[in-house]
Design an enzyme around this catalytic site. Structure first.
Site, short mmCIF file in Angstrom:
data_model
loop_
_atom_site.label_atom_id
_atom_site.label_comp_id
_atom_site.label_asym_id
_atom_site.label_seq_id
_atom_site.Cartn_x
_atom_site.Cartn_y
_atom_site.Cartn_z
CD GLU A 270 -2.23 1.97 1.75
OE1 GLU A 270 -1.98 2.98 1.03
OE2 GLU A 270 -2.47 2.01 2.95
CB CYS A 304 -1.75 6.94 1.42
SG CYS A 304 -2.93 5.88 2.17
C1 UN1 Z 1 -3.55 5.82 4.78
O1 UN1 Z 1 -3.44 7.03 4.63
O2 UN1 Z 1 -2.53 5.07 4.75
O3 UN1 Z 1 -9.35 6.26 3.58
C2 UN1 Z 1 -4.82 5.11 5.08
C3 UN1 Z 1 -8.75 6.86 4.48
C4 UN1 Z 1 -8.45 6.11 5.74
C5 UN1 Z 1 -7.23 5.28 5.59
C6 UN1 Z 1 -6.03 5.98 5.03
N1 UN1 Z 1 -9.58 5.28 6.05
O4 UN1 Z 1 -8.40 8.02 4.37
#
Ligand code: UN1
Length: 514
Positions: A270, A304
């Protein structure tokens, strides 16, 4: 751009006390060293100070943790899945009981505002509940056999030790996505959290160990190793680690992926995102602007899934930009632990330098920058910034890179195909959105030749996904899927079984042999 800042920050002593109290309430019993002591330096982006030093694992200890998890696997894999679910159910209960304290640690170490920190812990609770249900639903298929008196079926079995490497920005939820699902699947876990968030990791470890003790599960089903790259590499290279689930930068994934593949281990990656939203002329702009501001400026641009690119129809671009800039002016920036703050600090000096560099490059590539200034909050070692909006003449080089900071690049389009092509024209493929009230546009965006991302939304932002869906993305995002839907399949191995209950031995494909 003038912004609202809360300039007073809690003292370092107050922050230390909060961390200690939270860890104690969670049930962690260990020693925290003074700043500058041996081990990892647990710091807070709130003030930029080191709070404590925390014991760091040696490579021998990391290897021992993998060995313990491998040993525990031999018991855990044969424990009935619903019984394994009881461990995760207990973890979920403990998370409910300690939600506020764990969120306090998330705020301290990652700098998240309280509401988002609580949301992150809620995400852990949600995935625990999901995984408990899953513990009675690890279904295989029965397939029609072409041979009489034969049964063809699939069985899903536990994989082994799952190595989990997580990033600072979701210091607890991503561990929970992996651990809750891996544990019900019959795997055991060794976790290497970010070096930037060792305290939240200690808290999670205390909770899982308590849950294991409460339900009589082996303590070693979930291990924690703390340290830097060298420690993470033990998970990457150890053949006992059947699956490595790693969250982080594209560069990290490029190094880790081939190394695990070399030993035929499995990876779940990821990695970076460079998420875009398309705003069409039919969009409900009130709703769109609210969604855009949360996705772009929330978590100070350090998800992310953060919205980094806005692709707006040229007929409404001026209005959309001016509404975002107005909204940004009203975002309270400052201490993430104070009620009302919406934008907390960047994680560290390097993150700030990357932001400055990206804004300079954007300017050089023809961008017009609104906001982005450093705020007068705390002293030199704390990095609070106003979120930036940058109108770009095109998707230039800077727009193709993921800068982990609150920068929203705005480009315009005239034709939806062009907008979709822009959405897809970056190397990453995590999340994407379209704001439209026109069902043809929405469906076009979701179609096979629409968004190429793992997540494609309509009339909501790119961030804030629920755990029930599979989370992850394509291209340089790495292709992995975590948390909901059938992501569990990555944590198990499939056995295809053919059973002959007849007295004959018919061969498949009509083959005769003797
Ligand atoms: C991340 O930033 O690694 O969808 C995960 C989202 C959160 C998860 C982000 N539920 O923004």
């Amino acid at each position: 751009m003038t912004t609202m800042t809360t300039s007073t920050l809690p003292s370092v002593d107050t922050l230390r006390e909060r961390a200690r109290d939270a860890l104690t309430a969670i049930g962690w019993r260990g020693d925290l060293g003074a700043p500058g002591g041996p081990g990892l330096q647990a710091s807070t982006p709130i003030t930029g100070d080191v709070l404590f030093s925390v014991a760091e694992s040696t490579t021998d200890q990391a290897d021992a943790a993998i060995a313990e998890a491998a040993q525990a696997f031999s018991v855990w894999r044969s424990t009935p899945a619903p019984v394994r679910g009881a461990l995760v159910a207990r973890l979920g209960e403990l998370l409910v009981a300690h939600k506020a304290e764990l969120a306090t640690l998330v705020t301290l170490e990652a700098g998240k505002i309280t509401s988002e920190a609580l949301g992150e812990v809620q995400e852990m609770i949600d995935v625990c509940q999901f995984a408990v249900g899953l513990s009675r639903q690890l279904y295989g298929r029965t397939i029609a056999s072409e041979r009489p008196g034969h049964r063809l079926m699939e069985n899903w079995h536990p994989l082994g030790v799952v190595g989990v490497i997580t990033a600072f920005n979701f210091p607890v939820a991503v561990w929970a996505w992996n651990t809750a699902v891996a544990l019900v699947c019959g795997d055991t876990v060794v976790w290497k959290p970010s070096e930037l968030t060792p305290l939240t990791a200690l808290a999670c470890q205390a909770l899982i160990e308590r849950a294991a003790a409460d339900v009589g599960a082996p303590r070693e089903v979930s291990r924690l190793i703390q340290g830097g790259r060298e420690i993470g590499e033990r998970l990457v290279d150890d053949p006992r680690v059947a699956l490595l689930s790693a969250t982080g930068s594209v560069r990290m994934g490029q190094q880790v992926g081939p190394r695990v593949a070399q030993r035929f281990g499995k990876v779940l990656l990821e990695l970076g995102g460079n998420n875009a939203a398309i705003v069409t002329p039919s969009a409900d702009l009130d709703l769109a602007v609210r969604a855009i501001v949360f996705s772009a400026a929330g978590t100070a641009g350090q998800r992310c899934t953060t919205l980094r690119r806005l692709i707006v129809h040229s007929s409404i671009a001026d209005e959309v930009v001016s509404r975002i800039v107005d909204a940004y002016r009203q975002l309270p920036i400052g201490d993430p632990g104070t009620d009302g703050t919406l934008v907390g600090p960047l994680i560290h000096a390097a993150a700030y330098r990357d932001m400055v560099r990206a804004l300079e490059q954007a300017g050089a590539e023809g961008g017009e920058v609104f906001g982005g200034e450093r705020q007068d909050v705390g002293d030199e070692s704390a990095y609070y910034v106003a979120p930036a909006v940058v109108r770009m003449p095109a998707q230039t080089d800077v727009v193709h890179a993921e800068t982990f900071a609150p920068i929203l690049y705005v480009m315009t389009y005239d034709d939806l195909d062009e907008a979709i092509a822009m959405n897809n024209a970056v190397p990453q493929g995590l999340s994407s959105s379209i704001f439209t009230l026109d069902m043809r546009e929405a469906e076009r965006f979701l179609a096979a030749d629409g968004s190429d991302c793992g997540i494609a939304n309509v009339n909501i932002g790119t961030s804030g996904a629920e755990i029930g869906g599979a989370f992850g993305g394509e291209k340089q995002t790495g292709g992995g899927r975590e948390s909901g839907s059938d992501s569990w399949k990555a944590y198990m191995r499939r056995a295809t079984n053919t059973v002959n209950y007849s007295t004959e031995l018919p061969l498949a494909q009509g083959v005769h042999f003797g």
